[in-house]
Design an enzyme around this catalytic site. Structure first.
Site, PDB file in Angstrom:
ATOM      1  N   CYS A  59       0.840  -1.212   0.000  1.00  0.00           N
ATOM      2  CA  CYS A  59       0.000   0.000   0.000  1.00  0.00           C
ATOM      3  C   CYS A  59       0.872   1.259   0.000  1.00  0.00           C
ATOM      4  O   CYS A  59       0.567   2.233  -0.692  1.00  0.00           O
ATOM      5  CB  CYS A  59      -0.925   0.007   1.206  1.00  0.00           C
ATOM      6  SG  CYS A  59      -2.043  -1.404   1.277  1.00  0.00           S
ATOM      7  N   ASP A  60       1.947   1.228   0.760  1.00  0.00           N
ATOM      8  CA  ASP A  60       2.908   2.316   0.800  1.00  0.00           C
ATOM      9  C   ASP A  60       3.477   2.540  -0.606  1.00  0.00           C
ATOM     10  O   ASP A  60       3.490   3.663  -1.114  1.00  0.00           O
ATOM     11  CB  ASP A  60       4.021   1.969   1.801  1.00  0.00           C
ATOM     12  CG  ASP A  60       5.112   3.006   1.870  1.00  0.00           C
ATOM     13  OD1 ASP A  60       5.210   3.705   2.896  1.00  0.00           O
ATOM     14  OD2 ASP A  60       5.914   3.116   0.907  1.00  0.00           O
TER      15      ASP A  60
END
Length: 165
Positions: A59-60
């Site tokens: 997600c980062d």
């Protein structure tokens, strides 16, 4: 379409959307706790990046990749939606130096997740997905990632956002 999380099947709540559909409205929270709807960005192309939590590796990376792309796309707003609390999203953006993406929280009532078919019933998280919505609220690109822990097709999403202008 079946979606898995760590190779285990999960149930997605809501209707899965496709290109050509009218983008449904939603009500999520900005980092300052103000309400944000689809209409707030009308007139712009929207690349909506959906992630389970900005505090995880994929997600980062996804949010950083679309943040980088946003600086090169004209008239495209990049929105990242997760169920992270607005305070956590704000802290993450500051630490990551993310300034071209608006992070939005769907933690309150899963309005976005239910409207876009990304709410994972078993986990109360959002499944990884990418939507491109043109300036007249038509969906021009959709990707529901089959395995939530995998990356989306960044190039296709960015190309779709550029072409939607």
């Amino acid at each position: 379409m079946s979606v898995t999380f760590k190779e285990k099947p999960v149930t997605l709540v809501g209707t899965q959307l496709k290109a050509g559909d009218t983008a449904p409205d939603f009500k999520v929270l900005a980092n300052d706790l103000s309400e944000v709807t689809l209409a707030d960005s009308k007139g712009s192309v929207r690349l909506i990046s959906v992630v389970p939590s900005v505090d995880t590796g994929v997600c980062d990376a996804q949010t950083r990749k679309f943040n980088e792309a946003a600086s090169k796309l004209d008239n495209v707003k990049v929105l990242t939606v997760s169920v992270d609390l607005p305070f956590a999203q704000k802290r993450w953006c500051a630490a990551a130096g993310v300034e071209n993406v608006q992070t939005l929280s769907d933690h309150r009532d899963l309005s976005f997740g239910k409207a876009y078919g990304t709410a994972i019933e078993e986990l109360r998280l959002l499944a990884r997905a990418v939507f491109v919505v043109d300036s007249s609220d038509k969906i021009t690109y959709v990707e529901y990632v089959n395995e939530v822990t995998n990356h989306p097709d960044y190039d296709k999403a960015i190309e779709a956002a550029a072409a939607a202008n």
